[in-house]
Design an enzyme around this catalytic site. Sequence first.
Site, PDB file in Angstrom:
ATOM      1  CB  ILE A   1      12.517 -51.239 -12.226  1.00 27.95           C
ATOM      2  CG1 ILE A   1      11.429 -50.888 -11.215  1.00 27.95           C
ATOM      3  CG2 ILE A   1      13.416 -50.037 -12.493  1.00 27.95           C
ATOM      4  CD1 ILE A   1      11.951 -50.571  -9.823  1.00 27.95           C
TER       5      ILE A   1
ATOM      6  CB  ALA B   1      19.272 -52.429  -6.789  1.00 28.79           C
ATOM      7  NE  ARG B   2      14.591 -51.218  -1.370  1.00 21.44           N
ATOM      8  CZ  ARG B   2      13.839 -50.627  -2.282  1.00 21.44           C
ATOM      9  NH1 ARG B   2      14.414 -50.038  -3.325  1.00 21.44           N
ATOM     10  NH2 ARG B   2      12.525 -50.628  -2.179  1.00 21.44           N
TER      11      ARG B   2
ATOM     12  CG  ASP C   1      18.058 -42.917  -6.223  1.00 18.24           C
ATOM     13  OD1 ASP C   1      18.212 -41.738  -5.832  1.00 18.24           O
ATOM     14  OD2 ASP C   1      16.974 -43.523  -6.158  1.00 18.24           O
TER      15      ASP C   1
ATOM     16  CD  GLU D   1      19.161 -45.442   1.151  1.00 20.30           C
ATOM     17  OE1 GLU D   1      19.459 -45.806   0.000  1.00 20.30           O
ATOM     18  OE2 GLU D   1      17.978 -45.406   1.565  1.00 20.30           O
TER      19      GLU D   1
ATOM     20  CG  HIS E   1      16.108 -44.627  -1.746  1.00 21.64           C
ATOM     21  ND1 HIS E   1      16.407 -45.673  -0.919  1.00 21.64           N
ATOM     22  CD2 HIS E   1      15.205 -45.125  -2.642  1.00 21.64           C
ATOM     23  CE1 HIS E   1      15.728 -46.753  -1.275  1.00 21.64           C
ATOM     24  NE2 HIS E   1      15.001 -46.448  -2.339  1.00 21.64           N
ATOM     25  CB  ILE E   2      15.086 -38.952  -5.387  1.00 21.61           C
ATOM     26  CG1 ILE E   2      16.247 -38.924  -6.393  1.00 21.61           C
ATOM     27  CG2 ILE E   2      15.461 -38.214  -4.105  1.00 21.61           C
ATOM     28  CD1 ILE E   2      16.578 -37.532  -6.916  1.00 21.61           C
ATOM     29  N   GLY E   3      14.438 -42.300  -6.591  1.00 22.10           N
ATOM     30  CA  GLY E   3      14.026 -42.926  -7.849  1.00 22.10           C
ATOM     31  C   GLY E   3      12.552 -42.816  -8.163  1.00 22.10           C
ATOM     32  CB  ALA E   4       9.589 -44.163  -6.589  1.00 19.93           C
TER      33      ALA E   4
END
Length: 322
Positions: free
Chosen positions: A149, A231-232, A256, A261, A280-283
């Site tokens: 990424i 990342a996380r 993100d 969460e 957490h919508i990156g993907a």
Amino acid sequence: MKVLLASSIDPGTVARLREAHEVVTAFGAPEAELIAAVEGCQALVFRSGVEITAGVLDAATDLTVIVRAGSGYDNIDLEPVRRRGIRFIRVPGPGAKAVAELAFAQMLALARNLFWADREWRAGNWVKPMANGRLLTGKTLGVVGAGNIGSRVGAMGAAWGMRALGCVEHPTETAARRLAERGIELTDLDRILAEADFVSIHTPLQASTRNLIGADALGKMKPGSYLVTLARGGVVDEGALRAALESGHLAGAALDVHEREGNGNVSPLAGLPNVILTPHIGASTSDSQAEIGQIILECIQDAVTRPPDLVPGVEDFVVIGA
């Protein structure tokens, strides 16, 4: 084959799976529900937002293949997977495109104060005289974790006219050449923090990266710079980040991923006007999820037709769709 979907995936893929297999769904379920749902399943598919514990895996006595519909594996206990030689497949490529694009979108939004300008104009405030932004062109982009990424983000920055720097956990001449081909200079974390106008984080969450970006690292960042992380949660110390933003040391941040969460959680950064927060919508693009879905179908079919003695274990860490 009996398949447990422990996370929501592309609806078209679910429909096609149901045509040929018995499909059980337990999206984001707690451990007890997953233990009940996984009984008799030969395949398990999951994303982020669910914990695949040793208890769940121990209950899955018939399991032969696990598909992580994405890149991270911090939410699965790998010890039982290794011990039992269960085939473990990651599908990082399609999601990586979406994550990289969101990282770049967040940098642009921060640089041009887009969210603030939008809110003000919606409220009837014509803030044009105060809405001075910054260019990305000519600035330095630092990528922490220049892997699948991160290297995409760096290449996008280089194409935009930025000076792209990147660091990896294990720097080698091969890594340096690979990054140089994408317009990224391999360097170390300290130099990135000192020189980058935009720092984009793309590391996995593990012992060596937990709170990697804490008070010390944030203090080394260039005054007036921006931090972006996809990342996380746990890689960035959110309390230390809040302090760096409130002091004015950093100009802004976009996250993100978060330490906590899910519904009911409120980020400690939520009250700051110079912060962008996404869930957490990156993907999460329909294009990427459809592409991942096609790979999931192929993986399940392969597990049906492939003799068990030819199936590698997690040591091979099968990665496809990259």
